[in-house]
Write a protein that holds these residues in place. Structure first.
Motif, PDB file in Angstrom:
ATOM      1  N   VAL A   1     -11.690  14.667  -1.235  1.00  0.00           N
ATOM      2  CA  VAL A   1     -11.179  16.012  -0.954  1.00  0.00           C
ATOM      3  C   VAL A   1     -12.139  16.779  -0.054  1.00  0.00           C
ATOM      4  O   VAL A   1     -11.727  17.593   0.767  1.00  0.00           O
ATOM      5  CB  VAL A   1     -10.928  16.789  -2.267  1.00  0.00           C
ATOM      6  CG1 VAL A   1     -10.574  18.235  -2.015  1.00  0.00           C
ATOM      7  CG2 VAL A   1      -9.814  16.135  -3.057  1.00  0.00           C
ATOM      8  N   GLN A   2     -13.407  16.481  -0.157  1.00  0.00           N
ATOM      9  CA  GLN A   2     -14.432  17.203   0.597  1.00  0.00           C
ATOM     10  C   GLN A   2     -14.560  16.718   2.041  1.00  0.00           C
ATOM     11  O   GLN A   2     -15.093  17.425   2.892  1.00  0.00           O
ATOM     12  CB  GLN A   2     -15.779  17.066  -0.127  1.00  0.00           C
ATOM     13  CG  GLN A   2     -16.875  17.930   0.393  1.00  0.00           C
ATOM     14  CD  GLN A   2     -16.585  19.411   0.272  1.00  0.00           C
ATOM     15  OE1 GLN A   2     -15.830  19.841  -0.581  1.00  0.00           O
ATOM     16  NE2 GLN A   2     -17.163  20.204   1.136  1.00  0.00           N
ATOM     17  N   LEU A   3     -14.040  15.537   2.347  1.00  0.00           N
ATOM     18  CA  LEU A   3     -14.172  14.983   3.697  1.00  0.00           C
ATOM     19  C   LEU A   3     -13.596  15.939   4.739  1.00  0.00           C
ATOM     20  O   LEU A   3     -12.498  16.455   4.587  1.00  0.00           O
ATOM     21  CB  LEU A   3     -13.461  13.641   3.800  1.00  0.00           C
ATOM     22  CG  LEU A   3     -14.135  12.481   3.090  1.00  0.00           C
ATOM     23  CD1 LEU A   3     -13.251  11.241   3.164  1.00  0.00           C
ATOM     24  CD2 LEU A   3     -15.498  12.180   3.684  1.00  0.00           C
ATOM     25  N   GLY A   4     -14.350  16.157   5.790  1.00  0.00           N
ATOM     26  CA  GLY A   4     -13.884  17.001   6.883  1.00  0.00           C
ATOM     27  C   GLY A   4     -13.971  18.488   6.612  1.00  0.00           C
ATOM     28  O   GLY A   4     -13.516  19.294   7.415  1.00  0.00           O
ATOM     29  N   ARG A   5     -14.541  18.857   5.502  1.00  0.00           N
ATOM     30  CA  ARG A   5     -14.690  20.272   5.166  1.00  0.00           C
ATOM     31  C   ARG A   5     -16.170  20.641   5.167  1.00  0.00           C
ATOM     32  O   ARG A   5     -17.035  19.777   5.117  1.00  0.00           O
ATOM     33  CB  ARG A   5     -14.101  20.552   3.783  1.00  0.00           C
ATOM     34  CG  ARG A   5     -12.614  20.387   3.724  1.00  0.00           C
ATOM     35  CD  ARG A   5     -12.103  20.757   2.342  1.00  0.00           C
ATOM     36  NE  ARG A   5     -10.668  20.732   2.286  1.00  0.00           N
ATOM     37  CZ  ARG A   5      -9.927  19.634   2.174  1.00  0.00           C
ATOM     38  NH1 ARG A   5     -10.509  18.462   2.113  1.00  0.00           N
ATOM     39  NH2 ARG A   5      -8.621  19.702   2.119  1.00  0.00           N
ATOM     40  N   LYS A   6     -16.408  21.911   5.171  1.00  0.00           N
ATOM     41  CA  LYS A   6     -17.778  22.400   5.056  1.00  0.00           C
ATOM     42  C   LYS A   6     -18.334  21.940   3.702  1.00  0.00           C
ATOM     43  O   LYS A   6     -17.694  22.134   2.671  1.00  0.00           O
ATOM     44  CB  LYS A   6     -17.773  23.930   5.133  1.00  0.00           C
ATOM     45  CG  LYS A   6     -19.135  24.543   5.007  1.00  0.00           C
ATOM     46  CD  LYS A   6     -19.047  26.057   5.065  1.00  0.00           C
ATOM     47  CE  LYS A   6     -20.380  26.672   4.727  1.00  0.00           C
ATOM     48  NZ  LYS A   6     -20.284  28.120   4.557  1.00  0.00           N
ATOM     49  N   PRO A   7     -19.508  21.308   3.713  1.00  0.00           N
ATOM     50  CA  PRO A   7     -20.078  20.825   2.447  1.00  0.00           C
ATOM     51  C   PRO A   7     -20.308  21.972   1.455  1.00  0.00           C
ATOM     52  O   PRO A   7     -20.526  23.113   1.842  1.00  0.00           O
ATOM     53  CB  PRO A   7     -21.407  20.203   2.863  1.00  0.00           C
ATOM     54  CG  PRO A   7     -21.288  19.960   4.323  1.00  0.00           C
ATOM     55  CD  PRO A   7     -20.349  21.004   4.856  1.00  0.00           C
ATOM     56  N   PHE A   8     -20.250  21.631   0.184  1.00  0.00           N
ATOM     57  CA  PHE A   8     -20.565  22.616  -0.850  1.00  0.00           C
ATOM     58  C   PHE A   8     -22.006  23.075  -0.682  1.00  0.00           C
ATOM     59  O   PHE A   8     -22.861  22.320  -0.216  1.00  0.00           O
ATOM     60  CB  PHE A   8     -20.427  22.012  -2.253  1.00  0.00           C
ATOM     61  CG  PHE A   8     -19.014  21.730  -2.658  1.00  0.00           C
ATOM     62  CD1 PHE A   8     -18.036  22.709  -2.583  1.00  0.00           C
ATOM     63  CD2 PHE A   8     -18.663  20.493  -3.144  1.00  0.00           C
ATOM     64  CE1 PHE A   8     -16.741  22.455  -2.972  1.00  0.00           C
ATOM     65  CE2 PHE A   8     -17.366  20.220  -3.537  1.00  0.00           C
ATOM     66  CZ  PHE A   8     -16.401  21.203  -3.450  1.00  0.00           C
ATOM     67  N   GLU A   9     -22.263  24.284  -1.102  1.00  0.00           N
ATOM     68  CA  GLU A   9     -23.628  24.805  -1.053  1.00  0.00           C
ATOM     69  C   GLU A   9     -24.505  24.018  -2.020  1.00  0.00           C
ATOM     70  O   GLU A   9     -24.076  23.647  -3.111  1.00  0.00           O
ATOM     71  CB  GLU A   9     -23.630  26.279  -1.459  1.00  0.00           C
ATOM     72  CG  GLU A   9     -22.897  27.182  -0.500  1.00  0.00           C
ATOM     73  CD  GLU A   9     -22.828  28.613  -1.009  1.00  0.00           C
ATOM     74  OE1 GLU A   9     -23.718  29.023  -1.786  1.00  0.00           O
ATOM     75  OE2 GLU A   9     -21.877  29.301  -0.636  1.00  0.00           O
ATOM     76  N   GLU A  10     -25.741  23.774  -1.582  1.00  0.00           N
ATOM     77  CA  GLU A  10     -26.673  23.047  -2.434  1.00  0.00           C
ATOM     78  C   GLU A  10     -26.876  23.807  -3.737  1.00  0.00           C
ATOM     79  O   GLU A  10     -27.030  25.025  -3.750  1.00  0.00           O
ATOM     80  CB  GLU A  10     -28.015  22.871  -1.713  1.00  0.00           C
ATOM     81  CG  GLU A  10     -28.949  21.938  -2.440  1.00  0.00           C
ATOM     82  CD  GLU A  10     -30.196  21.638  -1.641  1.00  0.00           C
ATOM     83  OE1 GLU A  10     -31.225  21.388  -2.263  1.00  0.00           O
ATOM     84  OE2 GLU A  10     -30.128  21.672  -0.393  1.00  0.00           O
ATOM     85  N   GLY A  11     -26.868  23.095  -4.813  1.00  0.00           N
ATOM     86  CA  GLY A  11     -27.042  23.712  -6.122  1.00  0.00           C
ATOM     87  C   GLY A  11     -25.751  24.226  -6.728  1.00  0.00           C
ATOM     88  O   GLY A  11     -25.730  24.628  -7.878  1.00  0.00           O
ATOM     89  N   LYS A  12     -24.669  24.211  -5.967  1.00  0.00           N
ATOM     90  CA  LYS A  12     -23.391  24.717  -6.485  1.00  0.00           C
ATOM     91  C   LYS A  12     -22.594  23.625  -7.190  1.00  0.00           C
ATOM     92  O   LYS A  12     -21.760  23.918  -8.032  1.00  0.00           O
ATOM     93  CB  LYS A  12     -22.567  25.324  -5.349  1.00  0.00           C
ATOM     94  CG  LYS A  12     -21.362  26.073  -5.828  1.00  0.00           C
ATOM     95  CD  LYS A  12     -20.702  26.858  -4.728  1.00  0.00           C
ATOM     96  CE  LYS A  12     -19.542  27.651  -5.308  1.00  0.00           C
ATOM     97  NZ  LYS A  12     -18.856  28.433  -4.312  1.00  0.00           N
TER      98      LYS A  12
END
Length: 103
Positions: free
Chosen positions: A56-67
């Motif tokens: 689901v995360q492919l091609g999207r802005k990565p989640f914030e570190e630690g989130k």
């Protein structure tokens, strides 16, 4: 808002066209709860959720570190979801987890 709409469209496309195929290997919440104390079952659920979240995360802005919660935290979130929604499955639980993380 666009993110949620896109996720909804993707989710609905899987339901309409690939229910029998797209959810192969998708455990029911009943099965997850029945075998929740077995280590191999826990690892299978964790692997399924990790794969789903990665896809689901492919091609999207990565989640914030630690989130992003830890593997164990994600697993117990799925367990809680299944306890509250025993007729659901891991695909729905993972979708809801993604929406929770993406907030």
């Amino acid at each position: 808002m666009k993110k949620y709409l896109l996720i909804l469209v993707i989710y609905l496309s899987f339901i309409n066209y690939a229910n029998a195929i797209g959810k192969l290997g998708a455990f029911s919440c009943g099965d997850i709860l029945e075998f929740k104390n077995i280590k191999d079952s826990q690892e299978s659920v964790q692997d399924w959720v990790n794969g789903f979240l990665t896809a689901v995360q492919l091609g999207r802005k990565p989640f914030e570190e630690g989130k992003v919660p830890s593997n164990n935290s994600r697993y117990f979130w799925i367990i809680k979801f299944c306890e509250e929604n025993p007729l659901s499955d891991i695909a729905e639980a993972s979708s809801q987890l993604y929406l929770e993380i993406a907030k």
